[in-house]
Design an enzyme around this catalytic site. Sequence first.
Site, PDB file in Angstrom:
ATOM      1  N   TYR A 159       0.817  -1.208   0.000  1.00 40.92           N
ATOM      2  CA  TYR A 159       0.000   0.000   0.000  1.00 40.92           C
ATOM      3  C   TYR A 159       0.856   1.265   0.000  1.00 40.92           C
ATOM      4  O   TYR A 159       0.707   2.087  -0.923  1.00 40.92           O
ATOM      5  CB  TYR A 159      -0.981  -0.004   1.183  1.00 40.92           C
ATOM      6  CG  TYR A 159      -1.771   1.275   1.294  1.00 40.92           C
ATOM      7  CD1 TYR A 159      -1.498   2.202   2.299  1.00 40.92           C
ATOM      8  CD2 TYR A 159      -2.772   1.571   0.371  1.00 40.92           C
ATOM      9  CE1 TYR A 159      -2.209   3.391   2.380  1.00 40.92           C
ATOM     10  CE2 TYR A 159      -3.484   2.753   0.455  1.00 40.92           C
ATOM     11  CZ  TYR A 159      -3.189   3.659   1.466  1.00 40.92           C
ATOM     12  OH  TYR A 159      -3.888   4.845   1.546  1.00 40.92           O
ATOM     13  N   LYS A 163       1.187   4.085  -3.071  1.00 46.05           N
ATOM     14  CA  LYS A 163       0.848   5.504  -2.904  1.00 46.05           C
ATOM     15  C   LYS A 163       2.050   6.390  -3.240  1.00 46.05           C
ATOM     16  O   LYS A 163       1.904   7.467  -3.830  1.00 46.05           O
ATOM     17  CB  LYS A 163       0.360   5.782  -1.486  1.00 46.05           C
ATOM     18  CG  LYS A 163      -0.934   5.117  -1.086  1.00 46.05           C
ATOM     19  CD  LYS A 163      -2.097   5.511  -1.989  1.00 46.05           C
ATOM     20  CE  LYS A 163      -2.558   6.921  -1.771  1.00 46.05           C
ATOM     21  NZ  LYS A 163      -3.786   7.251  -2.567  1.00 46.05           N
TER      22      LYS A 163
HETATM   23  N1  LIG Z   1      -8.738   6.867   5.178  1.00 50.88           N
HETATM   24  C1  LIG Z   1      -7.599   7.443   5.501  1.00 50.88           C
HETATM   25  O1  LIG Z   1      -7.232   7.552   6.677  1.00 50.88           O
HETATM   26  C2  LIG Z   1      -6.712   7.970   4.414  1.00 50.88           C
HETATM   27  C3  LIG Z   1      -5.559   8.673   4.803  1.00 50.88           C
HETATM   28  C4  LIG Z   1      -4.717   9.168   3.807  1.00 50.88           C
HETATM   29  C5  LIG Z   1      -5.029   8.997   2.470  1.00 50.88           C
HETATM   30  N2  LIG Z   1      -6.137   8.309   2.119  1.00 50.88           N
HETATM   31  C6  LIG Z   1      -6.419   8.167   0.679  1.00 50.88           C
HETATM   32  O2  LIG Z   1      -7.685   8.738   0.420  1.00 50.88           O
HETATM   33  C7  LIG Z   1      -8.303   8.078  -0.683  1.00 50.88           C
HETATM   34  C8  LIG Z   1      -9.695   7.643  -0.295  1.00 50.88           C
HETATM   35  O3  LIG Z   1      -9.547   6.789   0.810  1.00 50.88           O
HETATM   36  P1  LIG Z   1     -10.822   6.358   1.697  1.00 50.88           P
HETATM   37  O4  LIG Z   1     -10.351   6.214   3.093  1.00 50.88           O
HETATM   38  O5  LIG Z   1     -11.954   7.254   1.386  1.00 50.88           O
HETATM   39  O6  LIG Z   1     -11.091   4.892   1.118  1.00 50.88           O
HETATM   40  P2  LIG Z   1     -12.448   4.238   0.602  1.00 50.88           P
HETATM   41  O7  LIG Z   1     -12.123   2.817   0.354  1.00 50.88           O
HETATM   42  O8  LIG Z   1     -13.568   4.581   1.497  1.00 50.88           O
HETATM   43  O9  LIG Z   1     -12.700   4.994  -0.783  1.00 50.88           O
HETATM   44  C9  LIG Z   1     -12.026   4.620  -1.962  1.00 50.88           C
HETATM   45  C10 LIG Z   1     -13.033   4.676  -3.096  1.00 50.88           C
HETATM   46  O10 LIG Z   1     -12.360   4.317  -4.299  1.00 50.88           O
HETATM   47  C11 LIG Z   1     -13.177   3.396  -4.991  1.00 50.88           C
HETATM   48  N3  LIG Z   1     -12.361   2.502  -5.819  1.00 50.88           N
HETATM   49  C12 LIG Z   1     -11.543   1.521  -5.394  1.00 50.88           C
HETATM   50  N4  LIG Z   1     -11.017   0.879  -6.451  1.00 50.88           N
HETATM   51  C13 LIG Z   1     -11.515   1.484  -7.563  1.00 50.88           C
HETATM   52  C14 LIG Z   1     -11.346   1.283  -8.943  1.00 50.88           C
HETATM   53  N5  LIG Z   1     -10.579   0.304  -9.413  1.00 50.88           N
HETATM   54  N6  LIG Z   1     -12.011   2.093  -9.801  1.00 50.88           N
HETATM   55  C15 LIG Z   1     -12.817   3.076  -9.337  1.00 50.88           C
HETATM   56  N7  LIG Z   1     -13.021   3.331  -8.025  1.00 50.88           N
HETATM   57  C16 LIG Z   1     -12.365   2.533  -7.165  1.00 50.88           C
HETATM   58  C17 LIG Z   1     -13.912   2.606  -3.922  1.00 50.88           C
HETATM   59  O11 LIG Z   1     -15.088   2.011  -4.439  1.00 50.88           O
HETATM   60  C18 LIG Z   1     -14.190   3.671  -2.889  1.00 50.88           C
HETATM   61  O12 LIG Z   1     -15.428   4.295  -3.096  1.00 50.88           O
HETATM   62  C19 LIG Z   1      -7.387   6.914  -1.047  1.00 50.88           C
HETATM   63  O13 LIG Z   1      -6.606   7.259  -2.178  1.00 50.88           O
HETATM   64  C20 LIG Z   1      -6.494   6.752   0.186  1.00 50.88           C
HETATM   65  O14 LIG Z   1      -5.223   6.240  -0.151  1.00 50.88           O
HETATM   66  C21 LIG Z   1      -7.004   7.795   3.050  1.00 50.88           C
HETATM   67  C1  LIG Z   2      -4.764  -3.661  16.906  1.00 54.40           C
HETATM   68  C2  LIG Z   2      -4.131  -2.452  17.569  1.00 54.40           C
HETATM   69  C3  LIG Z   2      -2.613  -2.516  17.460  1.00 54.40           C
HETATM   70  C4  LIG Z   2      -4.679  -1.167  16.952  1.00 54.40           C
HETATM   71  O1  LIG Z   2      -4.231  -0.057  17.682  1.00 54.40           O
HETATM   72  C5  LIG Z   2      -4.254  -1.070  15.479  1.00 54.40           C
HETATM   73  C6  LIG Z   2      -4.658   0.267  14.883  1.00 54.40           C
HETATM   74  C7  LIG Z   2      -4.501   0.230  13.343  1.00 54.40           C
HETATM   75  C8  LIG Z   2      -5.641  -0.573  12.742  1.00 54.40           C
HETATM   76  C9  LIG Z   2      -4.443   1.675  12.812  1.00 54.40           C
HETATM   77  C10 LIG Z   2      -3.259   2.439  13.437  1.00 54.40           C
HETATM   78  C11 LIG Z   2      -2.807   3.473  12.403  1.00 54.40           C
HETATM   79  C12 LIG Z   2      -3.857   3.360  11.287  1.00 54.40           C
HETATM   80  C13 LIG Z   2      -3.444   3.863   9.910  1.00 54.40           C
HETATM   81  C14 LIG Z   2      -3.107   5.364   9.938  1.00 54.40           C
HETATM   82  O2  LIG Z   2      -4.171   6.090  10.545  1.00 54.40           O
HETATM   83  C15 LIG Z   2      -2.913   5.906   8.565  1.00 54.40           C
HETATM   84  C16 LIG Z   2      -3.345   5.273   7.446  1.00 54.40           C
HETATM   85  C17 LIG Z   2      -2.980   5.866   6.122  1.00 54.40           C
HETATM   86  C18 LIG Z   2      -4.140   5.872   5.123  1.00 54.40           C
HETATM   87  O3  LIG Z   2      -3.634   6.146   3.828  1.00 54.40           O
HETATM   88  C19 LIG Z   2      -4.906   4.584   5.104  1.00 54.40           C
HETATM   89  C20 LIG Z   2      -5.304   4.107   6.503  1.00 54.40           C
HETATM   90  C21 LIG Z   2      -4.098   3.998   7.458  1.00 54.40           C
HETATM   91  C22 LIG Z   2      -3.160   2.916   6.939  1.00 54.40           C
HETATM   92  C23 LIG Z   2      -4.603   3.639   8.903  1.00 54.40           C
HETATM   93  C24 LIG Z   2      -5.156   2.203   8.975  1.00 54.40           C
HETATM   94  C25 LIG Z   2      -5.448   1.726  10.404  1.00 54.40           C
HETATM   95  C26 LIG Z   2      -4.213   1.869  11.300  1.00 54.40           C
HETATM   96  C27 LIG Z   2      -3.102   0.977  10.811  1.00 54.40           C
END
Ligand SMILES: NC(=O)c1ccc[n+]([C@@H]2O[C@H](COP(=O)([O-])OP(=O)(O)OC[C@H]3O[C@@H](n4cnc5c(N)ncnc54)[C@H](O)[C@@H]3O)[C@@H](O)[C@H]2O)c1
Ligand SMILES: CC(C)[C@@H](O)CC[C@@H](C)[C@H]1CC[C@H]2[C@@H]3[C@H](O)C=C4C[C@@H](O)CC[C@]4(C)[C@H]3CC[C@]12C
Length: 369
Positions: A159, A163
């Site tokens: 992952y 990214k």
């Molecule tokens: N959630 C977090 O904490 C977090 C933190 C930093 C960055 N991000 C980034 O933000 C973006 C959105 O993340 P999220 O948490 O909303 O995840 P999410 O899984 O809720 O949303 C991702 C969306 O992308 C769609 N998707 C996946 N594969 C696809 C494909 N092949 N074609 C079209 N659509 C597709 C999914 O259906 C979903 O609606 C991602 O790029 C993720 O890397 C998320």
């Molecule tokens: C089971 C315990 C050890 C519990 O504390 C695990 C927590 C773990 C699931 C989360 C801890 C940190 C999170 C990640 C972080 O917030 C940032 C992220 C980057 C974003 O691009 C995607 C989500 C994530 C990887 C997020 C996922 C959950 C954690 C690993």
Amino acid sequence: MADSAQAQKLVYLVTGGCGFLGEHVVRMLLQREPRLGELRVFDLHLGPWLEELKTGPVRVTAIQGDVTQAHEVAAAVAGAHVVIHTAGLVDVFGRASPKTIHEVNVQGTRNVIEACVQTGTRFLVYTSSMEVVGPNTKGHPFYRGNEDTPYEAVHRHPYPCSKALAEWLVLEANGRKVCGGLPLVTCALRPTGIYGEGHQIMRDFYRQGLRLGGRLFRAIPASVEHGRVYVGNVAWMHVLAARELERRAARMGGQVYFCYDGSPYKSYEDFNMEFLGPCGLRLVGTRPLVPYWLLVFLAALNVLLQWLLRPLLLYAPLLNPYTLAMANTTFTVSTDKAQRHFGYEPLFSWEDSRTRTILWVQATGGSAQ
Ligand SMILES: NC(=O)c1ccc[n+]([C@@H]2O[C@H](COP(=O)([O-])OP(=O)(O)OC[C@H]3O[C@@H](n4cnc5c(N)ncnc54)[C@H](O)[C@@H]3O)[C@@H](O)[C@H]2O)c1
Ligand SMILES: CC(C)[C@@H](O)CC[C@@H](C)[C@H]1CC[C@H]2[C@@H]3[C@H](O)C=C4C[C@@H](O)CC[C@]4(C)[C@H]3CC[C@]12C
């Protein structure tokens, strides 16, 4: 996208527009982008809630599509003025194969870039991630760092690797000539851990606590700070960056920006309790109740079980070696680059972000939606 006498009505495309972040970006655009003429929502899985958005003044076009399919992306991008690319496979739990993660996050991003070049779309905002930076494979802390803080960003997990490569592709594409001869302008936004309405992991923790009699057990030292940012502020930063990208192309083009707001620096578990506590859960222990070596063993056991059970079912618990390492490594940001470059200020205060998230957790009550 220069404004004309009659404010030009623009076409925006949001990929992943039905995801956790994507839905907030879609709704924020409809609320706060006055130039919006058409909003295209592109996603593999379209949400039923999109229908309610079609009654407003802005034309909302739902497009079911796959970013790994170049022709589907090109068709969705054609005619758009701005693309906000949030679609991605957010998997650190072993649900998808490394190949699939790469196909979606890297090839999907390549397809978006090439579609912009081929069809003449000039402005692209990419949703990157803190994980492009870290935590790295050596467990080095990143303590209140910024976009210029030196840090050895080395990764092995599919992952963060995907990214990082996707972000590089987006930034590298800045300045490429698009159809029509004008330059493509790109930037990447790096959210830390996003929380808020629709955060499924928060809901999973809530349900886990309900199953354990209203208790969660501390596994991570309270001293380990983990950066978190409210989804509404992340959405707002995307909308503002997309708006300012033309006017401030020279400054913003090819730049990365951490997403930040006033959310406090806390451990992952203590931060979650800001919302789960008011919902009736209690975090047991002022320090980890389980020795770290046992967590390491249980995480490894989960990997073995996932592998053994894969022919029968998908076993993907929260605890695995990667998530344990992430949770145990300080990673917080302190920056104002987005404010300096395009005037970003958080739209939601910490208090408002917290209240909205608590209300959402209470409303879902640990239910499936
Ligand atoms: N959630 C977090 O904490 C977090 C933190 C930093 C960055 N991000 C980034 O933000 C973006 C959105 O993340 P999220 O948490 O909303 O995840 P999410 O899984 O809720 O949303 C991702 C969306 O992308 C769609 N998707 C996946 N594969 C696809 C494909 N092949 N074609 C079209 N659509 C597709 C999914 O259906 C979903 O609606 C991602 O790029 C993720 O890397 C998320
Ligand atoms: C089971 C315990 C050890 C519990 O504390 C695990 C927590 C773990 C699931 C989360 C801890 C940190 C999170 C990640 C972080 O917030 C940032 C992220 C980057 C974003 O691009 C995607 C989500 C994530 C990887 C997020 C996922 C959950 C954690 C690993």
